[in-house]
Design a protein around this motif. Sequence first.
Motif, PDB file in Angstrom:
ATOM      1  N   ASN A  65       0.844  -1.183   0.000  1.00  0.00           N
ATOM      2  CA  ASN A  65       0.000   0.000   0.000  1.00  0.00           C
ATOM      3  C   ASN A  65       0.887   1.244   0.000  1.00  0.00           C
ATOM      4  OD1 ASN A  65      -2.957  -0.697   0.047  1.00  0.00           O
ATOM      5  ND2 ASN A  65      -2.268  -2.010   1.730  1.00  0.00           N
ATOM      6  N   LEU A  66       0.341   2.377   0.390  1.00  0.00           N
ATOM      7  CA  LEU A  66       1.073   3.647   0.347  1.00  0.00           C
ATOM      8  C   LEU A  66       1.148   4.276   1.735  1.00  0.00           C
ATOM      9  CD1 LEU A  66      -0.669   4.997  -2.884  1.00  0.00           C
ATOM     10  CD2 LEU A  66       1.592   3.945  -2.742  1.00  0.00           C
ATOM     11  N   LEU A  67       1.223   3.438   2.751  1.00  0.00           N
ATOM     12  CA  LEU A  67       1.269   3.918   4.128  1.00  0.00           C
ATOM     13  C   LEU A  67       2.664   4.420   4.480  1.00  0.00           C
ATOM     14  CD1 LEU A  67      -0.721   0.957   5.692  1.00  0.00           C
ATOM     15  CD2 LEU A  67      -1.575   3.285   5.355  1.00  0.00           C
ATOM     16  N   THR A  68       2.725   5.497   5.242  1.00  0.00           N
ATOM     17  CA  THR A  68       3.996   6.037   5.709  1.00  0.00           C
ATOM     18  C   THR A  68       4.091   5.847   7.224  1.00  0.00           C
ATOM     19  OG1 THR A  68       3.222   8.283   6.192  1.00  0.00           O
ATOM     20  CG2 THR A  68       3.816   7.790   3.899  1.00  0.00           C
ATOM     21  N   SER A  69       5.141   6.378   7.802  1.00  0.00           N
ATOM     22  CA  SER A  69       5.342   6.261   9.247  1.00  0.00           C
ATOM     23  C   SER A  69       4.199   6.895  10.029  1.00  0.00           C
ATOM     24  CB  SER A  69       6.667   6.911   9.642  1.00  0.00           C
ATOM     25  OG  SER A  69       7.748   6.217   9.062  1.00  0.00           O
ATOM     26  N   SER A  70       3.649   7.982   9.502  1.00  0.00           N
ATOM     27  CA  SER A  70       2.543   8.657  10.177  1.00  0.00           C
ATOM     28  C   SER A  70       1.325   7.747  10.274  1.00  0.00           C
ATOM     29  CB  SER A  70       2.182   9.940   9.425  1.00  0.00           C
ATOM     30  OG  SER A  70       1.075  10.581  10.018  1.00  0.00           O
ATOM     31  N   GLY A  71       0.998   7.079   9.192  1.00  0.00           N
ATOM     32  CA  GLY A  71      -0.143   6.173   9.202  1.00  0.00           C
ATOM     33  C   GLY A  71       0.083   4.972  10.098  1.00  0.00           C
ATOM     34  N   ILE A  72       1.294   4.429  10.069  1.00  0.00           N
ATOM     35  CA  ILE A  72       1.606   3.259  10.883  1.00  0.00           C
ATOM     36  C   ILE A  72       1.520   3.593  12.368  1.00  0.00           C
ATOM     37  CG2 ILE A  72       3.457   1.666  11.512  1.00  0.00           C
ATOM     38  CD1 ILE A  72       1.936   1.096   8.860  1.00  0.00           C
ATOM     39  N   ALA A  73       1.812   4.840  12.725  1.00  0.00           N
ATOM     40  CA  ALA A  73       1.723   5.251  14.129  1.00  0.00           C
ATOM     41  C   ALA A  73       0.305   5.052  14.663  1.00  0.00           C
ATOM     42  CB  ALA A  73       2.151   6.705  14.275  1.00  0.00           C
ATOM     43  N   HIS A  74      -0.707   5.294  13.824  1.00  0.00           N
ATOM     44  CA  HIS A  74      -2.094   5.085  14.243  1.00  0.00           C
ATOM     45  C   HIS A  74      -2.380   3.597  14.453  1.00  0.00           C
ATOM     46  CE1 HIS A  74      -3.748   9.156  13.843  1.00  0.00           C
ATOM     47  NE2 HIS A  74      -2.935   9.303  12.815  1.00  0.00           N
ATOM     48  N   VAL A  75      -1.834   2.770  13.574  1.00  0.00           N
ATOM     49  CA  VAL A  75      -2.022   1.324  13.704  1.00  0.00           C
ATOM     50  C   VAL A  75      -1.398   0.826  15.005  1.00  0.00           C
ATOM     51  CG1 VAL A  75      -1.464  -0.922  12.697  1.00  0.00           C
ATOM     52  CG2 VAL A  75      -2.133   0.979  11.207  1.00  0.00           C
ATOM     53  N   VAL A  76      -0.176   1.277  15.271  1.00  0.00           N
ATOM     54  CA  VAL A  76       0.518   0.865  16.494  1.00  0.00           C
ATOM     55  C   VAL A  76      -0.234   1.353  17.728  1.00  0.00           C
ATOM     56  CG1 VAL A  76       2.631   1.147  17.837  1.00  0.00           C
ATOM     57  CG2 VAL A  76       2.763   0.739  15.371  1.00  0.00           C
ATOM     58  N   LYS A  77      -0.733   2.574  17.657  1.00  0.00           N
ATOM     59  CA  LYS A  77      -1.496   3.134  18.779  1.00  0.00           C
ATOM     60  C   LYS A  77      -2.714   2.264  19.095  1.00  0.00           C
ATOM     61  CE  LYS A  77      -3.938   7.428  20.083  1.00  0.00           C
ATOM     62  NZ  LYS A  77      -5.336   6.979  19.984  1.00  0.00           N
ATOM     63  N   ALA A  78      -3.411   1.840  18.044  1.00  0.00           N
ATOM     64  CA  ALA A  78      -4.585   0.987  18.247  1.00  0.00           C
ATOM     65  C   ALA A  78      -4.191  -0.360  18.832  1.00  0.00           C
ATOM     66  CB  ALA A  78      -5.320   0.793  16.926  1.00  0.00           C
ATOM     67  N   LEU A  79      -3.074  -0.907  18.372  1.00  0.00           N
ATOM     68  CA  LEU A  79      -2.617  -2.196  18.890  1.00  0.00           C
ATOM     69  C   LEU A  79      -2.270  -2.100  20.374  1.00  0.00           C
ATOM     70  CD1 LEU A  79      -0.362  -3.420  15.949  1.00  0.00           C
ATOM     71  CD2 LEU A  79      -2.503  -4.461  16.719  1.00  0.00           C
ATOM     72  N   ARG A  80      -1.658  -0.988  20.764  1.00  0.00           N
ATOM     73  CA  ARG A  80      -1.272  -0.824  22.165  1.00  0.00           C
ATOM     74  C   ARG A  80      -2.475  -0.562  23.058  1.00  0.00           C
ATOM     75  NH1 ARG A  80       4.068   2.730  23.140  1.00  0.00           N
ATOM     76  NH2 ARG A  80       3.616   1.893  25.212  1.00  0.00           N
ATOM     77  N   GLU A  81      -3.361   0.315  22.611  1.00  0.00           N
ATOM     78  CA  GLU A  81      -4.475   0.715  23.463  1.00  0.00           C
ATOM     79  C   GLU A  81      -5.564  -0.345  23.548  1.00  0.00           C
ATOM     80  OE1 GLU A  81      -5.859   4.479  22.120  1.00  0.00           O
ATOM     81  OE2 GLU A  81      -4.092   5.570  22.852  1.00  0.00           O
ATOM     82  N   SER A  82      -5.781  -1.066  22.448  1.00  0.00           N
ATOM     83  CA  SER A  82      -6.839  -2.071  22.446  1.00  0.00           C
ATOM     84  C   SER A  82      -6.390  -3.384  23.067  1.00  0.00           C
ATOM     85  CB  SER A  82      -7.311  -2.333  21.012  1.00  0.00           C
ATOM     86  OG  SER A  82      -6.269  -2.908  20.242  1.00  0.00           O
ATOM     87  N   LYS A  83      -5.066  -3.570  23.147  1.00  0.00           N
ATOM     88  CA  LYS A  83      -4.486  -4.808  23.676  1.00  0.00           C
ATOM     89  C   LYS A  83      -4.997  -6.031  22.919  1.00  0.00           C
ATOM     90  CE  LYS A  83      -3.769  -2.889  28.295  1.00  0.00           C
ATOM     91  NZ  LYS A  83      -4.016  -3.042  29.750  1.00  0.00           N
ATOM     92  N   ARG A  84      -5.132  -5.867  21.594  1.00  0.00           N
ATOM     93  CA  ARG A  84      -5.573  -6.978  20.760  1.00  0.00           C
ATOM     94  C   ARG A  84      -4.470  -8.027  20.650  1.00  0.00           C
ATOM     95  NH1 ARG A  84     -10.150  -5.605  21.815  1.00  0.00           N
ATOM     96  NH2 ARG A  84     -11.454  -4.365  20.422  1.00  0.00           N
ATOM     97  N   SER A  85      -4.878  -9.265  20.416  1.00  0.00           N
ATOM     98  CA  SER A  85      -3.915 -10.363  20.318  1.00  0.00           C
ATOM     99  C   SER A  85      -3.487 -10.590  18.876  1.00  0.00           C
ATOM    100  CB  SER A  85      -4.527 -11.637  20.906  1.00  0.00           C
ATOM    101  OG  SER A  85      -4.805 -11.471  22.274  1.00  0.00           O
ATOM    102  N   VAL A  86      -3.094  -9.515  18.186  1.00  0.00           N
ATOM    103  CA  VAL A  86      -2.610  -9.634  16.809  1.00  0.00           C
ATOM    104  C   VAL A  86      -1.201 -10.217  16.851  1.00  0.00           C
ATOM    105  CG1 VAL A  86      -1.990  -8.389  14.711  1.00  0.00           C
ATOM    106  CG2 VAL A  86      -4.030  -7.732  15.995  1.00  0.00           C
TER     107      VAL A  86
END
Length: 322
Positions: A168-189
Amino acid sequence: MNWFPSSFKETQDQGAQSQPCPPQTTSWRVGGGSASVHAVLQALNDGNGQVDVWGQGLSDEEIATLLEEVRRRDDVKVLELGRNKVGPKSIIALQGLVASSQSLTSLRLSGCLLGDGGVHRVSHALEEGGCLRELFLDCNRATDESAHALERILLSCSMLTSMNVANNLLTSSGIAHVVKALRESKRSVTALNLRRNSICDKGVHAISQLLKVKGCPLTCLDMAENQVCDKGALFLGKSLSVNESLQELFLHGNHLEIEGVRAMGQYVGNNSTLLRVTLTSAEDTVDVQVGDSFLALAVLTGADESSTSACPRRSRWTISMS
């Protein structure tokens, strides 16, 4: 980690007489067109269903028809829709399917060219995706405008364990949102595929912070063919020195030099879980001192057995080659 869907049993062409599935499988490939969609789904046996229409060139209306049939059956676990037209009608049907299905665990939308608008619509369709465990959104021209949609998916799909947003065309800025969701939601990805985006060292820093979190569930991280440099490798090395989960790390095709590879190797010596690392540097092979042993990190591009045969193999790590 195999990011690519397995091949499924093919049916005969449209117009030919449909044959029932063998007792041991309920997996079929649709030949194209709404008529064949209906015929194949009617022929499916009860049980562990898999529907694969990858690359059939079905229209938005035909995909919507397919999804309505799948919804009526409610016994399909794997739904492969890659390289078809998944438009507004399909996504409305998908929303109804996801909301009602008690069986769908894998949704594959690779190469549907959804764009940011399509990814946002999919994220709303998956708001009740409680059963979904695997999601493929690779090759969809998603930019950072899709970051909030990806965040919404991670927050909505409570059982999700694997997400593929490669190519895709994701940059570091976009990935930061993904990481934030992974940390805050505590999903088992456990598996995250970010291959072939535009992630630089800033994005790697965000990911490395996630890897440092105690109990981080990630076991497979693919960041190959991005824009990671030596500084990013150092971030990862430091995080892996304390991480207790990651088993596979793909970094080949980035912008690493010998210094970055060596610096990373110095930090990962105490890691007890990592089994596979792929790296690319300016040389064929890099030997890194790791405690009392050597870690041979082979270059994927152009590497072969002869280029690594002389490397010490006393480490617990494997050498990854292509």
